[in-house]
Write a protein that holds these residues in place. Structure first.
Motif, short mmCIF file in Angstrom:
data_model
loop_
_atom_site.label_atom_id
_atom_site.label_comp_id
_atom_site.label_asym_id
_atom_site.label_seq_id
_atom_site.Cartn_x
_atom_site.Cartn_y
_atom_site.Cartn_z
N ILE A 188 0.93 28.26 -109.38
CA ILE A 188 0.46 29.64 -109.33
C ILE A 188 -1.04 29.55 -109.07
O ILE A 188 -1.75 28.81 -109.76
CB ILE A 188 0.76 30.42 -110.61
CG1 ILE A 188 2.28 30.54 -110.81
CG2 ILE A 188 0.12 31.80 -110.56
CD1 ILE A 188 2.70 31.33 -112.02
N LEU A 189 -1.50 30.26 -108.06
CA LEU A 189 -2.91 30.24 -107.69
C LEU A 189 -3.54 31.59 -108.01
O LEU A 189 -2.94 32.64 -107.72
CB LEU A 189 -3.06 29.97 -106.19
CG LEU A 189 -2.65 28.59 -105.72
CD1 LEU A 189 -1.19 28.58 -105.32
CD2 LEU A 189 -3.51 28.15 -104.59
N ILE A 190 -4.70 31.54 -108.58
CA ILE A 190 -5.51 32.74 -108.80
C ILE A 190 -6.73 32.58 -107.91
O ILE A 190 -7.50 31.64 -108.06
CB ILE A 190 -5.93 32.89 -110.27
CG1 ILE A 190 -4.71 33.00 -111.18
CG2 ILE A 190 -6.84 34.11 -110.44
CD1 ILE A 190 -5.03 33.00 -112.65
N ILE A 191 -6.89 33.49 -106.97
CA ILE A 191 -7.97 33.40 -105.99
C ILE A 191 -8.89 34.61 -106.16
O ILE A 191 -8.45 35.76 -106.05
CB ILE A 191 -7.42 33.34 -104.55
CG1 ILE A 191 -6.48 32.14 -104.43
CG2 ILE A 191 -8.55 33.28 -103.54
CD1 ILE A 191 -5.55 32.20 -103.26
N LEU A 192 -10.15 34.33 -106.45
CA LEU A 192 -11.16 35.36 -106.62
C LEU A 192 -12.07 35.34 -105.39
O LEU A 192 -12.50 34.28 -104.94
CB LEU A 192 -11.97 35.10 -107.88
CG LEU A 192 -11.13 35.14 -109.16
CD1 LEU A 192 -11.81 34.36 -110.26
CD2 LEU A 192 -10.90 36.56 -109.58
N SER A 193 -12.33 36.52 -104.84
CA SER A 193 -13.12 36.63 -103.61
C SER A 193 -14.24 37.64 -103.79
O SER A 193 -14.24 38.41 -104.75
CB SER A 193 -12.23 37.09 -102.45
OG SER A 193 -11.13 36.24 -102.29
N GLU A 194 -15.15 37.62 -102.86
CA GLU A 194 -16.16 38.67 -102.80
C GLU A 194 -16.08 39.33 -101.43
O GLU A 194 -15.65 38.70 -100.46
CB GLU A 194 -17.57 38.12 -103.05
CG GLU A 194 -18.12 37.26 -101.95
CD GLU A 194 -19.57 36.90 -102.16
OE1 GLU A 194 -20.38 37.79 -102.48
OE2 GLU A 194 -19.89 35.72 -101.99
N SER B 12 -12.27 44.62 -112.33
CA SER B 12 -12.69 43.43 -111.60
C SER B 12 -13.53 43.86 -110.40
O SER B 12 -13.02 44.51 -109.49
CB SER B 12 -11.49 42.62 -111.10
OG SER B 12 -11.93 41.51 -110.36
N PRO B 13 -14.80 43.47 -110.40
CA PRO B 13 -15.63 43.82 -109.25
C PRO B 13 -15.33 42.96 -108.02
O PRO B 13 -15.89 43.19 -106.96
CB PRO B 13 -17.06 43.55 -109.76
CG PRO B 13 -16.90 42.55 -110.85
CD PRO B 13 -15.54 42.80 -111.45
N PHE B 14 -14.42 42.00 -108.18
CA PHE B 14 -14.08 41.09 -107.08
C PHE B 14 -12.60 41.23 -106.74
O PHE B 14 -11.76 41.37 -107.63
CB PHE B 14 -14.36 39.64 -107.47
CG PHE B 14 -15.77 39.41 -107.90
CD1 PHE B 14 -16.81 39.50 -106.99
CD2 PHE B 14 -16.07 39.10 -109.22
CE1 PHE B 14 -18.13 39.29 -107.38
CE2 PHE B 14 -17.37 38.89 -109.61
CZ PHE B 14 -18.40 38.99 -108.70
N PRO B 15 -12.26 41.17 -105.44
CA PRO B 15 -10.85 41.15 -105.07
C PRO B 15 -10.15 39.95 -105.71
O PRO B 15 -10.71 38.85 -105.78
CB PRO B 15 -10.88 41.03 -103.55
CG PRO B 15 -12.22 41.57 -103.15
CD PRO B 15 -13.14 41.19 -104.28
N LEU B 16 -8.94 40.17 -106.14
CA LEU B 16 -8.18 39.18 -106.89
C LEU B 16 -6.80 39.05 -106.27
O LEU B 16 -6.16 40.06 -105.98
CB LEU B 16 -8.08 39.65 -108.34
CG LEU B 16 -7.02 39.07 -109.25
CD1 LEU B 16 -7.41 37.66 -109.65
CD2 LEU B 16 -6.89 39.93 -110.49
N ARG B 17 -6.37 37.81 -106.04
CA ARG B 17 -5.00 37.55 -105.56
C ARG B 17 -4.36 36.52 -106.48
O ARG B 17 -5.01 35.56 -106.89
CB ARG B 17 -5.01 36.99 -104.14
CG ARG B 17 -5.26 37.97 -103.08
CD ARG B 17 -5.00 37.42 -101.66
NE ARG B 17 -5.11 36.00 -101.48
CZ ARG B 17 -6.14 35.37 -100.90
NH1 ARG B 17 -7.17 36.05 -100.48
NH2 ARG B 17 -6.13 34.06 -100.75
N VAL B 18 -3.09 36.73 -106.77
CA VAL B 18 -2.31 35.74 -107.51
C VAL B 18 -1.14 35.39 -106.61
O VAL B 18 -0.39 36.27 -106.19
CB VAL B 18 -1.82 36.29 -108.87
CG1 VAL B 18 -1.00 35.24 -109.60
CG2 VAL B 18 -2.99 36.74 -109.73
#
Length: 196
Positions: free
Chosen positions: A89-95, A181-187
């Protein structure tokens, strides 16, 4: 401008009965430390370890749906319950950044941190006991603290990263407020080479 994505691998080996609760707790712990908005905290007790969690209906729904996706995908692996099954499972945080083209300006999501939770589910054992429970075999007369369990070590790994200079420096400037969350988040769920 190229950005270095910080990757944090977490490896866990679990017995099947506890796996859903442990994976749910791990996702909560990572998100608790990386959402940066106003959150309502909660605690999640799994395998004698207390994990921090986020008491938000959207986040809980996201976590529950990804844990269920992971579980369904594991059940598609051939061999039934008698084989060890692996997935991620990946948690990806982006700006969000402005990208300028010749005639336009577009917004793009640029990842800045990726948590890779590698999960191995063991097949059932005869007379299965709690995989991480060693407290019943320790003598009661010792005054030493119990040795850390694998879940203690995973939680310590999360805390060590987010409090390290590398973990702090990876966080881009927060430019929006009032959101969880001020950042886009994908799981994302990955079984083998297949993204689910």
């Amino acid at each position: 401008m190229a950005t270095q994505v910080s990757s944090i691998p977490i490896n866990v080996t679990l017995d099947r009965p506890q796996s859903k609760d442990v994976v749910r707790a791990l996702l909560h712990a990572v998100l608790f430390h990386r959402l940066f908005g106003t959150i309502k905290p909660q605690t999640i007790d799994v395998l004698d370890v207390t994990f921090p969690g986020v008491a938000d209906p959207e986040i809980e729904s996201l976590i529950n749906s990804k844990v269920e996706e992971f579980w369904r995908a594991l059940d598609t692996i051939p061999g039934g319950n008698g084989v060890t099954k692996k997935g991620q499972i990946l948690i990806i945080l982006s700006e969000k950044r402005q990208r300028k083209n010749w005639f336009s300006v577009a917004e793009e999501e640029v990842p800045w941190e990726q948590w890779i939770i590698n999960i191995e589910i063991l097949p059932p054992r005869p007379q299965a006991s709690n995989y991480y429970s060693s407290s019943s075999t320790r003598p009661t007369f010792t005054k030493q603290p119990p040795p850390p369990t694998p879940m203690d070590q995973v939680l310590l790994q999360i805390l060590t990263h987010v409090s390290s200079s590398q973990g702090k420096d990876a966080v881009p400037p927060i430019t929006t407020g009032g959101v969880i969350s001020p950042f886009p988040l994908r799981v994302e769920v990955r079984i083998g080479d297949q993204m689910i």
